[in-house]
Design a protein around this motif. Structure first.
Motif, mmCIF file in Angstrom:
data_model
loop_
_atom_site.group_PDB
_atom_site.id
_atom_site.type_symbol
_atom_site.label_atom_id
_atom_site.label_comp_id
_atom_site.label_asym_id
_atom_site.label_seq_id
_atom_site.Cartn_x
_atom_site.Cartn_y
_atom_site.Cartn_z
ATOM 1 N N ILE A 120 4.829 143.891 -42.520
ATOM 2 C CA ILE A 120 4.575 144.706 -43.704
ATOM 3 C C ILE A 120 3.402 144.149 -44.524
ATOM 4 N N GLY A 121 2.956 142.946 -44.206
ATOM 5 C CA GLY A 121 1.773 142.402 -44.862
ATOM 6 C C GLY A 121 0.572 143.323 -44.723
ATOM 7 N N ARG A 122 0.570 144.138 -43.658
ATOM 8 C CA ARG A 122 -0.526 145.101 -43.450
ATOM 9 C C ARG A 122 -0.679 146.042 -44.635
ATOM 10 N N ALA A 123 0.421 146.283 -45.329
ATOM 11 C CA ALA A 123 0.372 147.214 -46.462
ATOM 12 C C ALA A 123 -0.572 146.709 -47.542
ATOM 13 N N GLY A 180 9.092 147.032 -39.627
ATOM 14 C CA GLY A 180 8.156 147.520 -38.630
ATOM 15 C C GLY A 180 8.824 148.129 -37.419
ATOM 16 N N PRO A 181 7.997 148.540 -36.469
ATOM 17 C CA PRO A 181 8.523 149.290 -35.327
ATOM 18 C C PRO A 181 9.245 148.418 -34.304
ATOM 19 N N LEU A 217 2.383 153.259 -41.929
ATOM 20 C CA LEU A 217 1.797 152.162 -41.136
ATOM 21 C C LEU A 217 2.298 152.271 -39.710
ATOM 22 N N GLN A 218 1.384 152.406 -38.778
ATOM 23 C CA GLN A 218 1.737 152.478 -37.363
ATOM 24 C C GLN A 218 2.924 153.417 -37.123
ATOM 25 N N SER A 236 6.875 149.265 -49.307
ATOM 26 C CA SER A 236 5.633 148.501 -49.113
ATOM 27 C C SER A 236 5.218 147.761 -50.380
ATOM 28 N N THR A 237 6.110 147.746 -51.357
ATOM 29 C CA THR A 237 5.764 147.101 -52.625
ATOM 30 C C THR A 237 5.710 145.583 -52.466
#
Lengths: 351, 452, 246, 250
Positions: free
Chosen positions: B357-360, C162-163, D22-23, D32-33
């Motif tokens: 989630i760092g991509r955010a 994530g996925p 995301l993806q 995403s906070t």
């Protein structure tokens, strides 16, 4: 009355003072020092300028050493310790590690203290990062003439942090006392660094500042007014490194926010531990230690300088953190106590 | 070495106690020697001021208040040194696995790696279904629970470990509990201290355990040592090295020491002068160094992972922010780490799952994260999918495997084809499932157990 | 005639702006905190040095300070304590770094636990808000003794992970069966837990007042758990009866 | 999962994407906070020297944080955030970001000087407050407000003529702030004045407005004052590491 004989153990400020005072009053003194030279911590640890006179330790304490060494009434044993001590007031026998046996009417323990070993607090980085040093090491940098440099690469530090209460006021490591002198010594060192390196910034991290008595003006005030030393109310939690500089972690308790600040050099104001040999010293001399491991003092209101055993006296940092000036005063005070105690039986007989 | 049984007045002062018969002078010399050699932190003044709870334990046993589950010869203990230079016995055989809910729930390669390593050494162990979580995660997260419930659960689980061997016709105490979870480890050690200090707590817990039939001769059963699996790995590290088949020499590893492993009851944690000069907790670091990896220090090594107990369930904003900014980012930027190794459930989960989630916020880091036991198993040739179960890890372990010279694509293909067998009911196992139930519904006494 | 020395100074609930809290309630809450069996163990004094806050992970992000918690308790600041129980005590990450570092050997993290227990006992609104996401976990841990289950980790519950919850695409049942530890071949619990074991645990919950805590915080969850456990007990009793017949 | 302890986070430290994919995973909002750290990571070592270089700030380095100034402070009694002790600390150790959070209340000092008399270290906190307000202005942290504009017009006229002519100050003030000259309150005031003042004085006022009289021999004094102010301004800008520009508003 025959000439009295007194055993003085330890030749730091207190021991040098006691030995001189006793000899001056007509006693014969045996001075036993475990190191190979006299002077105690200020000489052995290479202190620079002393508080509050600003004289170099080698001159000021060196003068005391010379005075004692030149005194015919003082018999000096270097590199020696007392192995056995028995008898009573007016009639003690001490066996030294060099094989000699000494008779003494009384003994004065001036066995001093041991600098806190910073290795015992690994979170503060001593022994891990070369640029984390102790106040004693900074004293040595000055007294050796090498100047204050980062040990890692010899560079001049831009930013220096001094951490107070290292090895003091810390139950984690069983040190529940204030070491009394570190605030003043740190202010002194901070001013010296600023004087030697005017471009540097010096920060002192503190919980309280205890530059007691008249040290307030020339140390706490002057370090701020003349030398622009900054005092930050935070006990540092941890010293780390990002690979380039040291990182100090703490809470600025006045701003109420955590801090992680980069520094070039961190100086730990190490406290005063009981002499590491105290347990041994206590068993040889048959005296008690207090709960912290220092020599237990007899009640002071009747006669200062007593221990739990009649005829065995004590002076200086052997009884707890102490300044050099007060150690010297206590050495003289113990000398008076010794002389008074030896006269007591005579007085009693007369009455 | 001959071992004299404790006798007379001293009976009960620890199983290893024996009179030395030294003269006072010899004793003094011996003490001097010990004091000179002992851990540097064990300074004279301090040593006497920090309480060793085990001493209180022996006293209570002597007074007939408790029974101590001892580490005996069958556990083949290895002695390690803790923060103040005290000795701690680490059992290496006849172990009862006290599993971790988080590990079993989402990092199954964690327990399987431990069992696999034990099989490799031919170690006897028991993995049974009569155990619960320590429930400390729930307590620390929600506040639901209390000292009495935590203490009762601790003693219930450890009592079961004590009696479990009876199912195999073996004497009680044969198996010694090995705690997989760091939080359980810290919590149990705290509970033991509270129990040793409070007669009131002991009384409250005794009533409850009596109701459950979990007392020994009417007394509470207290373990001699509370042992974490990472401590077992630590004392086994040289033997593990003998089985190593993968070269780790070019690996830069960072260690995340777990808070509940070494900050709770810190005096009981292993430090070793040969591991980072005794300045860091020895477990995991010692293992990685023994396997030949370079362990790199980083400025936030002391920090928590960001798990937060409550936060991971209710408020991951904090968890992910902390995990990335204070751990992952630092390990990558500062230490150029190839892998981060941990030894606790929550930390592995947090550091592994919260990277993506760092991509955010454009903080893209790809640092493989796994437990010390998983890494040790890989180094000894374990299958990365079938055994180390790395597919449950979100961080990109594939690059790490390449660096170790392991063909992950082939391994993945093998595993995928193995899954077809599994779907058809043909699966491999490390352990005889019939031994998993030791009493109550489903228990079947095994042939030959009586004789074992 | 009685004289009140301390003037009652009621404060409003800072979170919901509700009516002022009586001094008696503030005092009752503090009494519960102070009389906790561990209170004296966790609080010895305070030098106000800030080491706890410096090492605290939560203090890096929240206006939360373990030093402040210790100070509030040490100075018996009843309003401040109540205020801290609305939000601040829930910011603590329970890592116990503060306790490991405190030169006075306090445990601010431990004090927070005592305050959380008191907050639950008094059924503060903050507790109900904070524990809402815990429902599933509490149901699981109280009825089975397992905190976590494989089928709880779904992409819906954890989109931020994530996925790749599993990098191998296969049904969860098959993936769990492919774990070479037989006690882990389950979806509902982290490992298979004996019926007898979960009943023993339930007895502990009953005997230690934990179920009452739960009833205060979430009565509907409490009802569900009581039903589930009654059923388990019956099942176990049936099994015991069968044994007797044999 | 919304943050429960939100009031404990500074709003600027919350990084949030209301809508984000995301993806292929929807991580909008809470998912995403991120929270930014509130840790202080460095000191601005110039800050104390900068304040000390401005009139009033000379003795700031003496402060030992006893709090006497805040305790006696007139403004603090009604506005708890007005805390000279705290600001002096921030300046001394260089926590600029923290100081700037209070830039809108910092100038509220009423110069009662109670702190000056109570300070045991002769820091002159009132002077420090003045210097700090000045520092904020020089550093560009205080955008023009009606009051600063008024001050400027007022001063400029004094510099120009050695006198103040209120009408002109007002007119220029209205022009600079884009206000209409005809303000109801002003009209009623003028009407009030006209009906009450003696005719002779009204005449003088009217003449002044037209002729703009100067103080006698003003040009010499003006040159000296301007020179001094420019010199002072240059020194201050240098001390604050600002590019050489105009001094104070001359």
């Amino acid at each position: 009355m025959s000439e009295s004989r007194v055993l003085v153990v330890g030749s730091g400020p207190a021991g040098l003072s006691a030995a001189h005072a006793l000899a001056a009053a007509g006693s014969r003194v045996t001075l036993v020092e475990k190191a190979d030279r006299l002077g105690g911590a200020p000489i052995l640890s290479g202190y620079a300028r002393l508080v509050p006179s600003h004289e170099w330790a080698r001159d000021a304490i060196g003068g005391m050493v010379a005075r004692v060494e030149g005194n015919q009434r003082i018999d000096i044993h270097r590199s020696a310790v007392v192995e056995n001590f028995e008898g009573s007031l007016g009639n003690f026998r001490a066996k030294l590690s060099n094989g000699q046996v000494i008779g003494a009417d009384a003994a004065v323990l001036c066995t001093g203290f041991t600098h806190f070993d910073s290795v015992s607090k690994p979170e503060w980085g001593f022994g891990i990062y070369p640029d984390v040093v102790t106040t004693v090491q900074v004293e040595q940098m000055f007294s050796s003439g090498a100047g204050v440099r980062c040990p890692s690469d010899g560079r001049v530090p831009d930013r220096v942090a001094i951490l107070l209460c290292v090895g003091s006021r810390d139950r984690q490591i069983g040190r529940e006392w204030c070491s009394k002198i570190c605030c003043t010594v740190s202010a002194n060192i901070a001013m010296e660094i600023r004087e030697a390196l005017p471009k540097s910034s010096v920060y002192i991290y503190y919980m309280d500042v205890r530059t007691f008595g008249l040290y307030e003006g020339p140390y706490y005030w002057e370090s701020q007014e003349e030398h622009r030393v900054k005092y930050i109310k935070a006990r540092i939690a941890e010293v780390a490194s990002d690979g380039k500089r040291l990182i100090l972690k703490g809470e600025d308790t006045l701003v109420k926010r955590p801090i992680t600040i980069p520094f070039d050099m961190v100086v730990q104001a190490v406290g005063m531990d009981p002499n590491v040999d105290n347990v041994h010293i206590a068993s040889v001399f048959g005296i008690q230690l207090d709960k912290y491991g220092y020599v237990r003092k007899a009640p002071v209101y009747s006669a200062a300088g007593g221990t739990s055993r009649p005829g065995v006296f004590v002076a200086g940092a052997a009884t707890g953190p102490e300044t050099i000036d007060d150690s010297i005063a206590q050495g003289q005070s113990a000398a008076i106590a010794v002389l008074a105690a030896m006269r007591m039986p005579v007085q009693e007989a007369a009455e | 070495m001959t071992h004299k049984e404790p006798t007379g007045d001293y009976n009960g002062f620890g199983p290893g106690w024996k009179a030395t018969g030294l003269t006072p002078a010899e004793a003094r010399r011996a003490t001097d020697w010990v004091e000179a050699k002992i851990d540097r932190r064990a300074l004279l003044v301090n040593k006497d001021r920090v309480e060793d709870i085990r001493e209180r334990m022996w006293e209570l046993e002597k007074d007939g208040e408790i029974v101590v589950h001892r580490i005996g010869d069958q556990h083949e203990p290895v002695v390690a040194r803790t923060l103040y230079g005290w000795e701690k016995k680490i059992p290496t055989n006849s172990l009862w696995h006290h599993k971790s809910c988080g590990q079993c729930g989402n990092i199954p390669g964690y327990p399987s790696s431990i069992l696999w390593l034990m099989n490799k050494f031919g170690i006897r162990y028991l993995d049974e279904t009569d155990q619960t979580s320590c429930t400390a995660w729930n307590y620390h997260g929600s506040g639901i629970g209390n000292v009495v419930s935590l203490a009762a659960i601790f003693l219930r689980n450890f009592h079961q470990a004590y009696v479990s061997a009876q199912a195999q016709g073996l004497p009680v105490g044969t198996y010694y509990p090995l705690v997989h979870c760091g939080t359980s480890f810290g919590n149990y050690k705290e509970m033991r201290i509270y129990l040793m200090h409070s007669a009131e707590l002991r009384e409250q817990v005794r009533k409850i355990l009596g109701k459950l039939g979990r007392l020994v001769d009417g007394k509470l059963l207290i373990p001699e040592e509370i042992v974490h699996y990472s401590e077992w790995l630590h004392v086994m590290r040289h033997r593990i090295r003998e089985h190593q088949v993968v070269d780790c020499g070019n690996l830069r590893a960072t260690i995340h020491p777990a808070c509940h492993v070494y900050k709770m009851v810190p005096e009981d944690v292993i430090y070793d002068d040969t591991v980072m000069d005794g300045n860091r907790v020895a477990v995991s670091t010692g293992l990685m160094q023994t396997l030949g990896a370079q362990v790199i220090d980083y400025s936030t090594w002391y920090d928590c992972c960001g798990f937060g107990f409550r936060h991971i369930i209710g408020e991951r904003e904090f968890t992910r922010s902390f995990a990335i900014d204070r751990k992952i980012k630092v390990a990558v930027d500062e230490a150029r780490s190839d892998v981060m190794i941990g030894h606790d459930t929550g930390c592995i989960t947090t550091l592994d799952k919260n990277q993506w989630i760092g991509r955010a916020v454009d903080k893209v880091y790809e640092l493989p994260v796994m437990a010390d036991c998983q890494f040790a198993a890989l180094a000894c040739g374990a299958h990365p999918y079938k055994l180390a179960q790395l597919h449950w890890h979100a961080s990109p372990f594939e690059t790490l495997l390449e660096k170790l010279g392991i063909d992950w694509q082939q391994a993945k293909a093998e595993f995928e084809s193995y899954l077809k067998d599994v779907a058809d009911g043909r699966f491999e196992t490390l352990y005889d499932p019939k031994r998993a139930i030791t009493s109550g519904p489903g228990f079947v006494r095994q042939q030959g157990d009586q004789a074992a | 005639m009685t004289t009140t020395l301390k003037a009652p100074t009621p404060i409003g609930d800072p979170l919901n702006g509700s009516a002022a809290v009586s001094y008696e309630k503030l005092e009752a809450i503090f009494d519960d905190i102070r009389s906790h069996p561990l209170y004296d163990h966790e609080l010895n004094g305070c030098l106000n040095c800030g080491i706890c806050t410096a090492t605290c992970p939560s203090a890096q992000y929240y206006d939360y300070s373990p030093r402040e918690i210790v100070q509030l308790l040490w100075t018996e600041n009843l309003e401040g304590i109540y205020d801290a129980m609305q939000e601040k005590i829930w910011a603590c990450a329970q890592c116990y770094t503060c306790a490991a570092r405190c030169p006075f050997q306090n445990s601010p993290g431990g004090l927070v636990m005592i305050m959380r227990e008191a907050a639950i006992k008094h059924g503060l609104q903050s507790v109900k808000d904070v524990l809402r996401p815990f429902t599933r976990v509490m149901l699981k841990v109280i009825s089975t003794g397992n905190q976590l289950a494989p089928n709880m980790i779904t992409p819906q519950a954890f989109p931020d992970w994530g996925p790749n919850i599993s990098k191998i695409d296969a049904p969860l049942t098959v993936l769990r069966k492919a774990i070479p530890v037989p006690t882990l071949h389950t979806l509902d619990t982290a490992w298979i837990v004996n019926l007898k074991t979960s009943i023993e645990l339930y007895t502990i919950w009953e005997e230690t007042g934990v179920l009452q805590q739960l009833e205060v915080v979430d009565s509907s969850l409490y009802d569900v758990i009581v039903d589930v456990m009654d059923e388990k007990r019956n099942e176990y009793q049936d099994w015991l009866d069968e044994q007797d017949e044999d | 999962m919304p943050i429960h302890e939100k009031s404990l986070i500074r709003p600027e430290n919350i990084i949030r994407h209301e809508s984000m994919n995301l993806q292929g995973v929807d991580v909008s909002g809470d998912w995403s906070t991120f929270i930014g750290s509130r840790t202080i990571t460095d000191y601005n070592e110039d800050m104390q020297d900068e304040i000390a270089a401005l009139p009033g700030g000379e003795y700031i380095h003496r402060c030992w944080q006893c709090g006497s100034c805040t305790n006696t402070c007139t403004v603090n009694a009604i506005e708890a955030r007005f805390n000279p002790r705290y600001w002096i600390y921030l300046i001394r150790i260089g926590l600029e970001e923290e100081l700037l959070r209070d830039k809108d209340i910092l100038w509220q000092c009423v110069s009662c000087n109670k702190c000056t008399y109570t300070c045991p270290r002769d820091v002159v906190p009132e002077g420090v407050m003045k210097a700090t307000a000045h520092w904020l202005e020089l550093k560009g942290h205080t955008p023009d407000s009606p009051s600063t504009i008024f001050d400027r017009e007022f001063s400029n006229q004094i510099f120009a003529t050695g006198k103040v002519e209120e009408g002109r100050v007002l007119r220029r003030f209205f022009a600079s702030t884009g206000q209409a000259l005809r303000q109801p309150w002003l009209e009623s005031m003028v009407i009030g004045l006209v009906s009450r003042l003696p005719v002779k004085m009204l005449l003088r006022l009217g003449l002044s407005a037209v002729l703009r009289p100067k103080t006698r021999k003003w040009s010499k004094s003006r040159a000296a004052i301007t020179d001094y102010l420019q010199q002072q301004g240059r020194a201050e800008r240098r001390a604050l590491h600002l590019s050489a520009g105009e001094g104070t508003h001359v």
